[in-house]
Design a protein around this motif. Structure first.
Motif, PDB file in Angstrom:
ATOM      1  N   LYS A   4      -3.035 -56.483   7.073  1.00 35.13           N
ATOM      2  CA  LYS A   4      -2.555 -56.048   5.766  1.00 35.13           C
ATOM      3  C   LYS A   4      -2.224 -54.573   5.720  1.00 35.13           C
ATOM      4  O   LYS A   4      -1.359 -54.162   4.956  1.00 35.13           O
ATOM      5  CB  LYS A   4      -3.614 -56.343   4.687  1.00 35.13           C
ATOM      6  N   VAL A   6      -2.460 -50.535   7.932  1.00 35.48           N
ATOM      7  CA  VAL A   6      -2.916 -49.596   8.956  1.00 35.48           C
ATOM      8  C   VAL A   6      -2.906 -48.218   8.305  1.00 35.48           C
ATOM      9  O   VAL A   6      -1.902 -47.825   7.717  1.00 35.48           O
ATOM     10  CB  VAL A   6      -1.969 -49.581  10.172  1.00 35.48           C
ATOM     11  N   ALA A 175      22.488 -62.111   2.332  1.00 39.53           N
ATOM     12  CA  ALA A 175      21.380 -61.855   1.398  1.00 39.53           C
ATOM     13  C   ALA A 175      21.150 -63.016   0.439  1.00 39.53           C
ATOM     14  O   ALA A 175      20.004 -63.443   0.229  1.00 39.53           O
ATOM     15  CB  ALA A 175      21.642 -60.563   0.617  1.00 39.53           C
TER      16      ALA A 175
ATOM     17  N   GLU B   7       0.326 -44.572   6.092  1.00 39.08           N
ATOM     18  CA  GLU B   7      -0.079 -45.955   5.830  1.00 39.08           C
ATOM     19  C   GLU B   7       1.066 -46.896   6.188  1.00 39.08           C
ATOM     20  O   GLU B   7       2.214 -46.650   5.829  1.00 39.08           O
ATOM     21  CB  GLU B   7      -0.482 -46.148   4.352  1.00 39.08           C
ATOM     22  N   VAL B   8       0.727 -47.931   6.916  1.00 40.89           N
ATOM     23  CA  VAL B   8       1.693 -48.961   7.281  1.00 40.89           C
ATOM     24  C   VAL B   8       1.313 -50.216   6.518  1.00 40.89           C
ATOM     25  O   VAL B   8       0.203 -50.727   6.689  1.00 40.89           O
ATOM     26  CB  VAL B   8       1.652 -49.252   8.801  1.00 40.89           C
ATOM     27  N   ILE B   9       2.203 -50.697   5.642  1.00 39.37           N
ATOM     28  CA  ILE B   9       1.851 -51.849   4.822  1.00 39.37           C
ATOM     29  C   ILE B   9       2.962 -52.878   4.881  1.00 39.37           C
ATOM     30  O   ILE B   9       4.065 -52.608   5.346  1.00 39.37           O
ATOM     31  CB  ILE B   9       1.565 -51.434   3.359  1.00 39.37           C
ATOM     32  N   GLU B  10       2.646 -54.091   4.457  1.00 41.54           N
ATOM     33  CA  GLU B  10       3.655 -55.140   4.547  1.00 41.54           C
ATOM     34  C   GLU B  10       4.530 -55.175   3.288  1.00 41.54           C
ATOM     35  O   GLU B  10       4.296 -54.461   2.323  1.00 41.54           O
ATOM     36  CB  GLU B  10       2.993 -56.500   4.798  1.00 41.54           C
ATOM     37  N   ASP B  11       5.559 -56.020   3.327  1.00 40.36           N
ATOM     38  CA  ASP B  11       6.456 -56.176   2.188  1.00 40.36           C
ATOM     39  C   ASP B  11       5.747 -56.999   1.114  1.00 40.36           C
ATOM     40  O   ASP B  11       6.034 -58.179   0.913  1.00 40.36           O
ATOM     41  CB  ASP B  11       7.744 -56.892   2.623  1.00 40.36           C
ATOM     42  N   PRO B  38      19.628 -54.664   1.301  1.00 39.40           N
ATOM     43  CA  PRO B  38      20.181 -55.617   0.334  1.00 39.40           C
ATOM     44  C   PRO B  38      19.522 -56.996   0.319  1.00 39.40           C
ATOM     45  O   PRO B  38      19.892 -57.824  -0.508  1.00 39.40           O
ATOM     46  CB  PRO B  38      21.634 -55.739   0.807  1.00 39.40           C
ATOM     47  N   THR B  39      18.560 -57.249   1.210  1.00 41.76           N
ATOM     48  CA  THR B  39      18.029 -58.617   1.283  1.00 41.76           C
ATOM     49  C   THR B  39      16.742 -58.790   0.482  1.00 41.76           C
ATOM     50  O   THR B  39      16.117 -57.812   0.051  1.00 41.76           O
ATOM     51  CB  THR B  39      17.824 -59.050   2.750  1.00 41.76           C
ATOM     52  N   HIS B  40      16.351 -60.065   0.315  1.00 46.60           N
ATOM     53  CA  HIS B  40      15.223 -60.423  -0.550  1.00 46.60           C
ATOM     54  C   HIS B  40      13.919 -59.752  -0.140  1.00 46.60           C
ATOM     55  O   HIS B  40      13.026 -59.582  -0.961  1.00 46.60           O
ATOM     56  CB  HIS B  40      15.024 -61.944  -0.500  1.00 46.60           C
ATOM     57  N   ASP B  41      13.778 -59.422   1.161  1.00 42.34           N
ATOM     58  CA  ASP B  41      12.520 -58.819   1.613  1.00 42.34           C
ATOM     59  C   ASP B  41      12.510 -57.294   1.425  1.00 42.34           C
ATOM     60  O   ASP B  41      11.560 -56.624   1.824  1.00 42.34           O
ATOM     61  CB  ASP B  41      12.206 -59.200   3.071  1.00 42.34           C
ATOM     62  N   ASP B  42      13.557 -56.750   0.830  1.00 43.65           N
ATOM     63  CA  ASP B  42      13.614 -55.316   0.531  1.00 43.65           C
ATOM     64  C   ASP B  42      13.139 -55.105  -0.908  1.00 43.65           C
ATOM     65  O   ASP B  42      13.920 -55.216  -1.851  1.00 43.65           O
ATOM     66  CB  ASP B  42      15.050 -54.805   0.717  1.00 43.65           C
ATOM     67  N   LYS B  91      24.709 -55.709  -2.444  1.00 46.73           N
ATOM     68  CA  LYS B  91      24.932 -54.268  -2.251  1.00 46.73           C
ATOM     69  C   LYS B  91      24.443 -53.473  -3.462  1.00 46.73           C
ATOM     70  O   LYS B  91      23.907 -52.367  -3.327  1.00 46.73           O
ATOM     71  CB  LYS B  91      26.425 -53.981  -2.022  1.00 46.73           C
ATOM     72  N   VAL B 133      15.442 -47.355   8.678  1.00 47.48           N
ATOM     73  CA  VAL B 133      16.220 -47.187   9.914  1.00 47.48           C
ATOM     74  C   VAL B 133      15.929 -45.773  10.451  1.00 47.48           C
ATOM     75  O   VAL B 133      16.202 -44.784   9.757  1.00 47.48           O
ATOM     76  CB  VAL B 133      17.733 -47.347   9.646  1.00 47.48           C
ATOM     77  N   LEU B 136      18.486 -42.841  10.054  1.00 50.82           N
ATOM     78  CA  LEU B 136      18.742 -42.458   8.667  1.00 50.82           C
ATOM     79  C   LEU B 136      17.522 -41.763   8.070  1.00 50.82           C
ATOM     80  O   LEU B 136      17.632 -40.766   7.358  1.00 50.82           O
ATOM     81  CB  LEU B 136      19.093 -43.693   7.824  1.00 50.82           C
TER      82      LEU B 136
END
Lengths: 244, 244
Positions: A4, A6, A175, B7-11, B38-42, B91, B133, B136
């Protein structure tokens, strides 16, 4: 197990106390790495003890194991285990552990590797304190497996399967389909991921879940809609693009 | 600047909300990376907006810049900026930004790189939302320098100096001296670090602080007491140990 969070923090007592309290309350299992050596900047045991109002108590068995398993250091020829010295006091700091008198001791101190004196102290029932040296950390974490397996929702530990699809389409073009797909397969425990690859001609779509057969059954549909192809590793089909 | 936490966390919306609220309150500057495609996991814009009870509002200038600077994708030949479509809606998600009507807009949306349409949204005064990215992310972070410099305690940005000393002694043999040293130099803003090197014959002691001249003035004393030598890079004097 689902990872979950880090967190990378500095050797700062208040940072350690905040992080370890919050994560112990929020997650089933917490693993810390580092800060348990003999020098002044090793403050993990002390900070975690303070976070849970516990005293640091000499763990006699760990100290006995340390004496038994430590090889004499060539540049410490006069070191004597039975005589007080700054060096002995420094070593003792590594076996003075946060101890909760209200809990069984054998649940608080684990020795997963028979050839290592380094204990895994378990504080507040779920905070596992490990050293930061990568080889020791890995070895002890592997050694914890038998303690952790019985507590898993999936004790067989079948783990997570992943299907990777490479697509030539831009993210915005896939998407809408992926959003619909993600909602449709979510009840089956499948997560759909979309990863742009900057400067590359193909992006990556992933299907992740425990049910490998189900993932493989929906993969052809995804391949079709994203005009993609199955790959084993992200980027393995980049070579047909010519040089960049 | 002192880096206090990574901190590294999930979506996961609740994870993002918890982390961003806590860090915005606790630290001067917070930078997030990823989850703004642009996708659902963003879900970064949406989750951070929710964390601070803000609406997502179309940023017209960012959208205009996107239209102007985006190159048509070869696999999206029929895309039309002026006609509603799933791809256009995808977009648009990238320029619908958390917006606080009570704050000046030019402090909430920065465009540090003239050749990039990607905005840096600044939420709650200190949360900077950047893309994941790496190229960027780096470019935008570099571009933020002029916005950040005036807010630094040390606006000249002289930065941090580090002296590295390699020692053949075990940590326990230098622990007492380093503890005394750390306490003595702490009022001068110097941190003393001790890093064991597993499987190597020499450990590392570091002196870190802003006052390079002072660090260099105490280095000879440290070299003497840890029987060490100054090195530029950890491990550079390993070669005289023979093969391992």
């Amino acid at each position: 197990m689902i990872l979950k969070r880090v967190e990378v923090i500095e050797d700062d007592e208040s940072e350690i106390m905040e992080a370890v309290r919050r994560m112990s309350n929020r997650y089933d299992m917490v693993v810390t790495s580092g800060g348990i050596g003999p020098t002044h900047d090793d403050i993990t045991y002390r900070s975690i003890a303070k976070a849970f109002n516990l005293p640091l108590v000499l763990h006699k068995e760990a100290f006995a194991l340390m004496k038994q398993l430590s090889k004499p250091h060539p540049n410490q020829p006069n070191f004597n285990w039975d005589e007080d010295s700054p060096a002995l006091r420094a070593k003792l700091r590594m076996v003075e552990l946060p101890t909760d008198a209200s809990r069984p001791l054998d649940e608080q101190f684990l020795f997963p590797c028979k050839d290592m004196w380094v204990p895994v102290a378990v504080v507040n029932g779920n905070v596992h304190i490990l050293p930061g040296v990568p080889k020791l950390f890995e070895k002890l974490l592997d050694g914890l497996t038998p303690y952790i397996l019985p507590r898993l929702a999936d004790p067989e530990g079948r783990g997570i399967a992943r299907v990777i699809i490479s697509t030539p389409l831009p993210e915005s073009a896939v998407a809408a389909y992926l959003a619909e797909l993600a909602e449709r397969v979510e009840p089956k425990g499948v997560k759909v991921g979309s990863y742009p690859r900057w400067g590359k001609k193909r992006n990556t779509v992933t299907l992740v879940g425990r049910d490998k057969a189900y993932l493989e059954s929906i993969a052809p549909e995804v391949v079709h809609y994203v005009k993609g192809r199955l790959v084993k590793v992200e980027g393995e089909d980049d070579e047909d693009e010519g040089a960049f």
